[in-house]
Motif scaffolding. Sequence first.
Motif, PDB file in Angstrom:
ATOM      1  N   LEU A 369       0.846  -1.196   0.000  1.00  0.00           N
ATOM      2  CA  LEU A 369       0.000   0.000   0.000  1.00  0.00           C
ATOM      3  C   LEU A 369       0.878   1.241   0.000  1.00  0.00           C
ATOM      4  CD1 LEU A 369      -2.627  -0.963   2.742  1.00  0.00           C
ATOM      5  CD2 LEU A 369      -2.804  -1.295   0.287  1.00  0.00           C
ATOM      6  N   ASP A 370       0.552   2.176  -0.869  1.00  0.00           N
ATOM      7  CA  ASP A 370       1.270   3.443  -0.941  1.00  0.00           C
ATOM      8  C   ASP A 370       0.723   4.384   0.127  1.00  0.00           C
ATOM      9  OD1 ASP A 370       2.552   5.781  -1.572  1.00  0.00           O
ATOM     10  OD2 ASP A 370       2.031   5.752  -3.703  1.00  0.00           O
ATOM     11  N   THR A 371       1.542   4.710   1.102  1.00  0.00           N
ATOM     12  CA  THR A 371       1.076   5.536   2.228  1.00  0.00           C
ATOM     13  C   THR A 371       1.302   7.024   2.008  1.00  0.00           C
ATOM     14  OG1 THR A 371       3.197   5.382   3.383  1.00  0.00           O
ATOM     15  CG2 THR A 371       1.571   3.659   3.836  1.00  0.00           C
ATOM     16  N   ARG A 372       1.938   7.379   0.891  1.00  0.00           N
ATOM     17  CA  ARG A 372       2.242   8.797   0.652  1.00  0.00           C
ATOM     18  C   ARG A 372       1.017   9.471   0.050  1.00  0.00           C
ATOM     19  NH1 ARG A 372       6.487  11.715   2.865  1.00  0.00           N
ATOM     20  NH2 ARG A 372       6.983  13.501   1.548  1.00  0.00           N
ATOM     21  N   ARG A 373      -0.050   9.486   0.822  1.00  0.00           N
ATOM     22  CA  ARG A 373      -1.323  10.057   0.389  1.00  0.00           C
ATOM     23  C   ARG A 373      -1.862  10.970   1.482  1.00  0.00           C
ATOM     24  NH1 ARG A 373      -3.410   6.944  -3.867  1.00  0.00           N
ATOM     25  NH2 ARG A 373      -1.643   5.837  -4.812  1.00  0.00           N
ATOM     26  N   PRO A 374      -2.521  12.065   1.120  1.00  0.00           N
ATOM     27  CA  PRO A 374      -3.041  12.967   2.153  1.00  0.00           C
ATOM     28  C   PRO A 374      -3.952  12.289   3.167  1.00  0.00           C
ATOM     29  CG  PRO A 374      -3.115  14.030   0.004  1.00  0.00           C
ATOM     30  CD  PRO A 374      -2.717  12.604  -0.244  1.00  0.00           C
ATOM     31  N   HIS A 375      -4.780  11.333   2.695  1.00  0.00           N
ATOM     32  CA  HIS A 375      -5.719  10.712   3.629  1.00  0.00           C
ATOM     33  C   HIS A 375      -5.049   9.694   4.546  1.00  0.00           C
ATOM     34  CE1 HIS A 375      -5.729   8.068   0.064  1.00  0.00           C
ATOM     35  NE2 HIS A 375      -5.975   7.080   0.899  1.00  0.00           N
ATOM     36  N   LEU A 376      -3.746   9.469   4.378  1.00  0.00           N
ATOM     37  CA  LEU A 376      -3.018   8.549   5.254  1.00  0.00           C
ATOM     38  C   LEU A 376      -1.960   9.285   6.093  1.00  0.00           C
ATOM     39  CD1 LEU A 376      -2.612   5.510   2.825  1.00  0.00           C
ATOM     40  CD2 LEU A 376      -4.268   5.795   4.683  1.00  0.00           C
ATOM     41  N   ALA A 389      -9.016   4.173   6.836  1.00  0.00           N
ATOM     42  CA  ALA A 389      -8.691   5.275   5.931  1.00  0.00           C
ATOM     43  C   ALA A 389      -8.239   4.844   4.545  1.00  0.00           C
ATOM     44  CB  ALA A 389      -7.607   6.156   6.562  1.00  0.00           C
ATOM     45  N   ALA A 390      -7.620   3.697   4.428  1.00  0.00           N
ATOM     46  CA  ALA A 390      -7.063   3.274   3.140  1.00  0.00           C
ATOM     47  C   ALA A 390      -8.174   2.961   2.142  1.00  0.00           C
ATOM     48  CB  ALA A 390      -6.168   2.051   3.328  1.00  0.00           C
ATOM     49  N   SER A 391      -7.837   3.086   0.866  1.00  0.00           N
ATOM     50  CA  SER A 391      -8.778   2.748  -0.202  1.00  0.00           C
ATOM     51  C   SER A 391      -8.102   1.824  -1.204  1.00  0.00           C
ATOM     52  CB  SER A 391      -9.258   4.017  -0.915  1.00  0.00           C
ATOM     53  OG  SER A 391      -8.242   4.530  -1.760  1.00  0.00           O
ATOM     54  N   SER A 392      -8.900   1.233  -2.070  1.00  0.00           N
ATOM     55  CA  SER A 392      -8.340   0.322  -3.062  1.00  0.00           C
ATOM     56  C   SER A 392      -7.352   1.031  -3.978  1.00  0.00           C
ATOM     57  CB  SER A 392      -9.464  -0.318  -3.886  1.00  0.00           C
ATOM     58  OG  SER A 392     -10.227   0.670  -4.548  1.00  0.00           O
ATOM     59  N   ALA A 393      -7.520   2.338  -4.173  1.00  0.00           N
ATOM     60  CA  ALA A 393      -6.599   3.096  -5.023  1.00  0.00           C
ATOM     61  C   ALA A 393      -5.208   3.207  -4.418  1.00  0.00           C
ATOM     62  CB  ALA A 393      -7.157   4.484  -5.288  1.00  0.00           C
ATOM     63  N   ASP A 394      -5.061   2.863  -3.141  1.00  0.00           N
ATOM     64  CA  ASP A 394      -3.753   2.906  -2.491  1.00  0.00           C
ATOM     65  C   ASP A 394      -2.938   1.642  -2.740  1.00  0.00           C
ATOM     66  OD1 ASP A 394      -4.502   5.372  -1.365  1.00  0.00           O
ATOM     67  OD2 ASP A 394      -5.415   4.364   0.368  1.00  0.00           O
ATOM     68  N   VAL A 395      -3.547   0.608  -3.289  1.00  0.00           N
ATOM     69  CA  VAL A 395      -2.830  -0.647  -3.545  1.00  0.00           C
ATOM     70  C   VAL A 395      -1.916  -0.444  -4.745  1.00  0.00           C
ATOM     71  CG1 VAL A 395      -3.028  -3.096  -4.067  1.00  0.00           C
ATOM     72  CG2 VAL A 395      -4.749  -1.983  -2.602  1.00  0.00           C
ATOM     73  N   HIS A 396      -0.634  -0.544  -4.516  1.00  0.00           N
ATOM     74  CA  HIS A 396       0.367  -0.265  -5.550  1.00  0.00           C
ATOM     75  C   HIS A 396       0.850  -1.542  -6.240  1.00  0.00           C
ATOM     76  CE1 HIS A 396       4.540   0.393  -6.984  1.00  0.00           C
ATOM     77  NE2 HIS A 396       4.169   1.646  -7.208  1.00  0.00           N
ATOM     78  N   THR A 397       1.140  -2.564  -5.446  1.00  0.00           N
ATOM     79  CA  THR A 397       1.715  -3.805  -5.968  1.00  0.00           C
ATOM     80  C   THR A 397       1.012  -4.996  -5.334  1.00  0.00           C
ATOM     81  OG1 THR A 397       3.884  -2.827  -6.416  1.00  0.00           O
ATOM     82  CG2 THR A 397       3.829  -5.211  -6.070  1.00  0.00           C
TER      83      THR A 397
END
Length: 440
Positions: A369-376, A389-397
């Motif tokens: 999961l990519d944590t470099r997001r404002p909502h994280l 807080a995480a969303s499916s769009a945060d799944v990177h690999t």
Amino acid sequence: MANLLIKCMAVLTMDGKGDIIRNGEIAVEGSRIFHVGPAGSTPEGFSPDRVLDYPRMVAMPGLVNCHTHAAMTLLRGYADDMPLMQWLKEKIWPLEEHLTPGDIYRGTLLSCAEMIRGGTTTFADMYFEMDQVARAVDESGMRAVLSRGMIGFGPNAESAMRESREFVRRWHGGAGGRITAQFGPHAPYTCPPEYLKRVMAAAEELGVGIHIHLAETADEIKQIKEQYGKSPVVLMEETGLFELPVLAAHCVHLDDRDIEILARRRVGIAHNPQSNMKLASGVAPVTRLLEAGAIVGLGTDGAASNNNLDLLEEMRAAALLQKVSIGDAAALPAYEALRMATVEGARVLGLGDKVGRIKPGMQADIILLDTRRPHLYPVFDLYAHVAYAASSADVHTVIIDGRVVMEDRRILTLDEDAVLEEAQSAAEGLVSRREAVKNG
């Protein structure tokens, strides 16, 4: 198969509360996890073919979707805002009569793409034309527990039995061990005890488990009690179903005796909060089940009744629904919800010794999961971040069985554009065939 070394900000092993490895690394040898620990701890002699160095990522086990009907992605948005039995009888079952094997293949590929993008690596599916489902699973690289849905009366009861046996023989252990086959009697109200006993005998003979809908609606409870004088769970207990490994979907309407039976018999329960809410089926007593020691995982149900296959969203809904329904903000905390989506989901499917944790010897089903997001941001509690807080769009690999199936949001096992276009064409053709028959 390539050896991988994954370096990341943190590893959520799900192998014990608080077991977060900050600045961690995971060594993958072939299809299995070889080592997990702090940066630089991988034993000398391990030679990676690839290093995935993601210092802002969180690694965790792939998510486990314990109950769905994958090909029903083709029916997404076709029938909404109706109670279960009306929805089934007036909309879904009549449309399903016109599904072709090709439709089911394309709908399942669509669901696999959706689930991979959302971090789901394993799913349990009950439908028909299951050879097409297995074919799609094999191509996508996912892990799945598959069962042919069975209705125990009417003209198709015997063909369902025959096809189920053939499917189990053909696909159990298939796709390089990524497919587990089961028998799929639909529900107590569609499979009488005499038929269920035949299903049980076949499952025991072939050494597989059973996937069934159980105690989903108040109407089901009423019908079974009127017919048999007992609850669906008690009926299944007395029929002997729980002598075998059972995956029971929904389990919404339960009394204390039902909960005791499910916990004692170690029945795997698939909780589907959003489908249950949307169809107004009720709120499953998850907190009471967990307190009794039951095994509970999460499922999305089909995309026609959800309307997506996003297990991160399902996890959040499950936690919040328990809190508000029983009036306790401490009910189903973030860590427990995350366990339901990973390690407990694996146990529900009988795969607890293979997936659901990041631990040496387990199959390498891992997501980043990519944590470099404002909502994280800011970062206080990673468990809470993933659960709330995480969303499916945060799944990177996404890595399944040691194979990278998605990297940098690009699915590597499927032509996603072709999957989308073919699914749209299949859905339009399906509805056209139904309307032609309906209009004479």
